[in-house]
Scaffold this active site. Structure first.
Site, short mmCIF file in Angstrom:
data_model
loop_
_atom_site.label_atom_id
_atom_site.label_comp_id
_atom_site.label_asym_id
_atom_site.label_seq_id
_atom_site.Cartn_x
_atom_site.Cartn_y
_atom_site.Cartn_z
N SER A 1 21.23 -3.84 30.22
CA SER A 1 21.54 -5.08 29.48
C SER A 1 21.35 -6.30 30.37
O SER A 1 20.96 -7.37 29.90
CB SER A 1 22.98 -5.03 28.95
OG SER A 1 23.93 -5.19 29.99
N GLY B 1 21.25 2.74 34.32
CA GLY B 1 22.60 2.62 33.80
C GLY B 1 22.63 1.69 32.61
O GLY B 1 21.74 0.86 32.42
N CYS B 2 23.67 1.82 31.83
CA CYS B 2 23.78 1.00 30.62
C CYS B 2 23.96 -0.48 30.97
O CYS B 2 23.27 -1.34 30.42
CB CYS B 2 24.94 1.50 29.76
SG CYS B 2 26.46 1.81 30.67
N TYR B 3 24.90 -0.76 31.87
CA TYR B 3 25.09 -2.17 32.26
C TYR B 3 23.80 -2.76 32.86
O TYR B 3 23.36 -3.84 32.44
CB TYR B 3 26.22 -2.30 33.28
CG TYR B 3 27.62 -2.11 32.73
CD1 TYR B 3 28.14 -2.95 31.75
CD2 TYR B 3 28.45 -1.11 33.23
CE1 TYR B 3 29.44 -2.79 31.28
CE2 TYR B 3 29.75 -0.94 32.76
CZ TYR B 3 30.24 -1.80 31.79
OH TYR B 3 31.53 -1.64 31.34
#
Lengths: 345, 345, 345, 345
Positions: free
Chosen positions: A153, A148-150
């Protein structure tokens, strides 16, 4: 001979970003694109930015599997498993940009997504694909759960500190802010321009599906249990995620010593930039690129390490990292096709 | 005793802006609100900005008519006529923010909106409501066709020049740019944040339904036929319309002489500001207000008068002007409830 | 062996965009960068997006000239002439992104820019560089006046119609809207976020320095005098120009016939896309690319041809076109280094 | 007779917002405005939004003091003390929107602002003005230190929980995001549109001057020492602050029980809205108003209370709260002049 790459779900935002990047990949040719919503239409009708560049007609997912060496799927959760099965049956690589191959624990998957593992054995063949953290495990695999993107990061931002034991693994506070492309292509009231522009809010507070994925990824790195409070916010920009992370310091390392740990951890990583003291990460500095920028701070009076990290949610947070994983699977140069320079403005 | 005002279609953008302004009107109390989509729900559930300020439950249009002295309708075209009929039957005032009472020629209405006049006699009772241009005609009437947002910005911008005969009435070029609230509350692909933000395009080029309304309004002012080419654009801001208008000069007046004509025309108008030379209109300078700012230029080498005008499309272009018309109908101070100061930022 | 390219004024927006594109150009290496404001600093200190990608230290313009085969200058007007002279003395190519080599008539240059030709003979060696319109003239030259952003969008939009004589060359109305990068890197009150965001205004109405350049470029194409009224507007987006152009039709061609003329004119042009009927140009569809999209309309009741065109002001309107010109000067593939796919969002 | 109110520093953003609100205050008339930068100019030259509404000429701070019953100062820190002294000498009320009267401890003031108390006795007369928390203390005073925008959003969000002892007072994590008007009117590189739009970053991480003010305000409420980690971020919108606050729960209260504590605490507060479960705060729902919206969450697996609060930084975070304080000082209705309804879009 070029690798034949197909994209299932090509008309979603992650899908079309994949198309855009794959079209420029030196070692790849696009074999087929599919879309349930737009089957029979040219992708350039949906995205006129692609006109005269890619006018491929969207076909079915079966066509994509049959014509490809590697299949990327950018689908809502629950829909990737059958495709993954077909791919493995045909000896093809499968990279899932959805959530079906991210969680290693079937109970977690059922709890957070309400779906069951249809082919449990596939999950054994799958790997969670953050190359900077799990590169060697990715290389031999045939199925990649693209993160996932979150979580991307966050995992990149916290991994060195957790690995080195300089922060407490329990009770980490993570306050993330994502651009609106993260919400996908489908119009909703929340993402209607007049209600999203000049607006800002938190959503799915301490209840977002990325929470177990974050804890799982960090747990692997830490070699033990990690717990986080995760609060995402919707940021009125198109692209970009900034995560601000707050963790209790365990001991007596100075900020400079921790910075050295980060610099050492990422010194050979093309896509991770640990910024020098006195500068700040900004989502605009990684826009349209596969970079992750990281900055560190210490709050001595509360004894916290504060880590800020930024990525482009559509690139390092989705399509770019998927291609990075593909490059690993096929033994290509890891940066091939994804070494774009951020646009700056 | 306060005037009882009701709003039909209160949960659309123009409707809720009416509610916001009426709540502060010194001579008005809100009698009832209706919404087809949200009947039975509190308006503050749809617009949490109103929580604890107006928690009225949306009812039916019949209830609104029955309980009100004046009814505002903010509905898609075609739906206002029956309500207008009911209002006139009950001796109530009706102010239509939709398009049903704007065009005086039934053929135009049918051509551009595909609807017929259901009660032709009602249209005789109706007036086109731009107070600055048609104040005396509005006063006695019971039905007001509240003007479109674009026509308001354009008619105020061109009226003095047309009236004075300093520009040619035929072939005026009008290039308008509107904020996204003008597209309404319903989410669409075009107004989905990631496709509207950092974007800009023209739409309905030379084919927008406001064209006949513009020509009709300007024709009244000019006392003869006026033709325009009208091209609207979607501007990635919430509020505001800027119209840039290009008209052939007829004679030998200087720019200063034309400016004097404008200043004279609007010297008693509270809501129209003719700017001094050397300054520019900007949508931000009228935001959240009922003002219209106008600036004039001359291009001597092509012999054109260039007029720029700005309004807030939701206020002077919709709810504010509707209240201004109500004030006229009821003999109230014309600025009552709508003399908000622009927010500047 | 790669061509050595240097950039003077590398820390302005056009300069850094050049750096970003040149870094990926297959046939070029960056020889040196200069900046008066930031001499001695790394460009990645000014633009952290470039960190670890290009950490070159800004030097002097002399160093750039001496170390380069081709020199790009992105400077305020008046400052390029000496550098152009040095380049020609050393037999080097010079591409000026500023205004010093755009106007062929010294009186125009003096009138609009307040500067004089220092080396009149250099202007004879210079060419106005819109490759799609003046390709053959560019090829042999050593100095290119890289066009302004507005003139590029306008000349490409009007050239086929003017060449074919389907529109009147006099009195064309051009209403353009530009993103804020067009105003440059230097902070001003007008471009301060709270006064530029949610704002919109016209500026330099009928008085912008690009006017004579537009008329000159269109005149070359038309083979005769062309006059325009040009009104630019500041659009609250980072990148992109949309020009809406209104021209009187001369005769009896249908819109379809005119569309065919455009398609024929641009059929071999990689970077110009004439859109099919029923679609619209949008700045977001050319973002971060060298494309120019064009759409045509006819307003029969006023007898106007309406042309809309979009470019990315930083790419086709500045750095991208400059590289396209370089490619022509050096006999490279014209699309080399600038065939980026628009980002879509 | 109306109260004569003057504004020193009227051309800054907080200053002009004060002017806008005071112009509509039923019990106030503006006596004089001053500006060091624009002395002798009309405020409507600087803010054309005010044209024909307030064309007052900016004068000196002395004139403002002499002609006013109450003086508002919106100045950089260090500059308010002399004015405060003059006001008290003349028996006038002084409300400081700057930082000079916020910190009660001179060492804190010197450490964080580098200034000294010039008139220590004035600080004894001053009160920290958040009416909802310190109403009774404000009433008798003659000098008000109007709180910072961040501290206001934070103190209102945490006060009931701290007072009730349901959260630990030490180690609270506060992640705040502010619109760009918070950075003031002066253009800078960071607030230049192309570098601020589509951007997002943290700044002054764990090092912002509001930190001691936050701890002081919370300490008063808690009746003991409070420590926070405070990280502000620059949000690409004009107005609004959202603070996300993370605090360790002390005991066994459920979320519903804590919600009841909040509802009880604010049940008589016009400007504070504790939202019902299932809804979210959003800066757009308080835009252009004096409201503060609060929502509560619990993360059971990490044992945290999460509080989100929103205000308009220019109104409740500056000018609106200053007027609320003035209303208290003069015994006016507390909501007079500041009961604007949020604009919704």
């Amino acid at each position: 001979m070029k690798i034949k790459a197909g994209v299932i779900g090509a008309t979603g935002y992650a899908g079309v970003e994949l198309v855009r990047l794959l079209l420029k990949h030196p070692d790849v040719e696009i074999s087929a694109l599919s879309s349930v919503s737009f089957e029979g239409k040219q992708i350039s009708e949906i995205y006129p930015s692609l006109r005269e560049i890619c006018d491929d007609t969207c076909t079915t997912s079966e066509d994509v599997v049959n014509s490809s060496d590697v299949v990327f799927a950018a689908l809502p959760h629950g829909l990737s498993q059958d495709t993954a099965y077909q791919c493995t049956q045909q000896g093809k690589k499968f990279i899932d940009l959805g959530a079906d191959f991210r969680l290693e624990n079937p109970e977690d998957y059922e709890k957070w997504y309400g779906c069951e593992y249809k082919y449990p054995e596939l999950h054994d063949k799958a790997v969670y694909g953050i190359p900077e953290l799990f590169r060697e495990e990715i290389k031999g695999k045939s199925i990649v759960g693209n993160p996932g993107c979150y979580p991307t990061s966050i995992a990149l931002g916290l991994a060195p500190a957790l690995k080195a034991g300089v922060i407490e693994p329990l009770g980490i506070v993570i306050d993330s802010k994502s651009g609106v492309t993260g919400a996908g292509r489908k119009p909703t009231q929340n993402t209607h321009f007049p209600e999203c522009n000049e607006a800002f809010s938190a959503y799915k507070v301490a209840n977002h599906r990325h929470t177990p994925e974050i804890e799982q990824a960090l747990g692997k790195v830490a070699g033990g249990s990690v717990s986080v409070t995760f609060v995402p916010h919707l940021l009125p920009v198109n692209r970009g995620i900034l995560s601000t992370m707050y963790a209790k310091l365990t001991g007596k390392l100075t900020l400079n010593e921790i910075r050295l740990i980060y610099e050492e951890a990422y010194k050979n990583e093309f896509f991770v930039r640990v910024l020098p003291e006195g500068t700040s990460v900004d989502i605009r500095n990684v826009k349209c690129s596969n970079y992750c920028d990281i900055q560190l701070y210490m709050d001595e009076h509360t004894n916290l390490l504060i880590v800020t990290s930024v990525i482009d949610n559509m690139v390092k947070g989705a399509a770019g990292q998927a291609i990075q994983n593909m490059n690993l699977l096929f033994g290509l140069r890891e940066t091939a096709g994804i070494d774009m320079i951020p646009t700056a403005f």
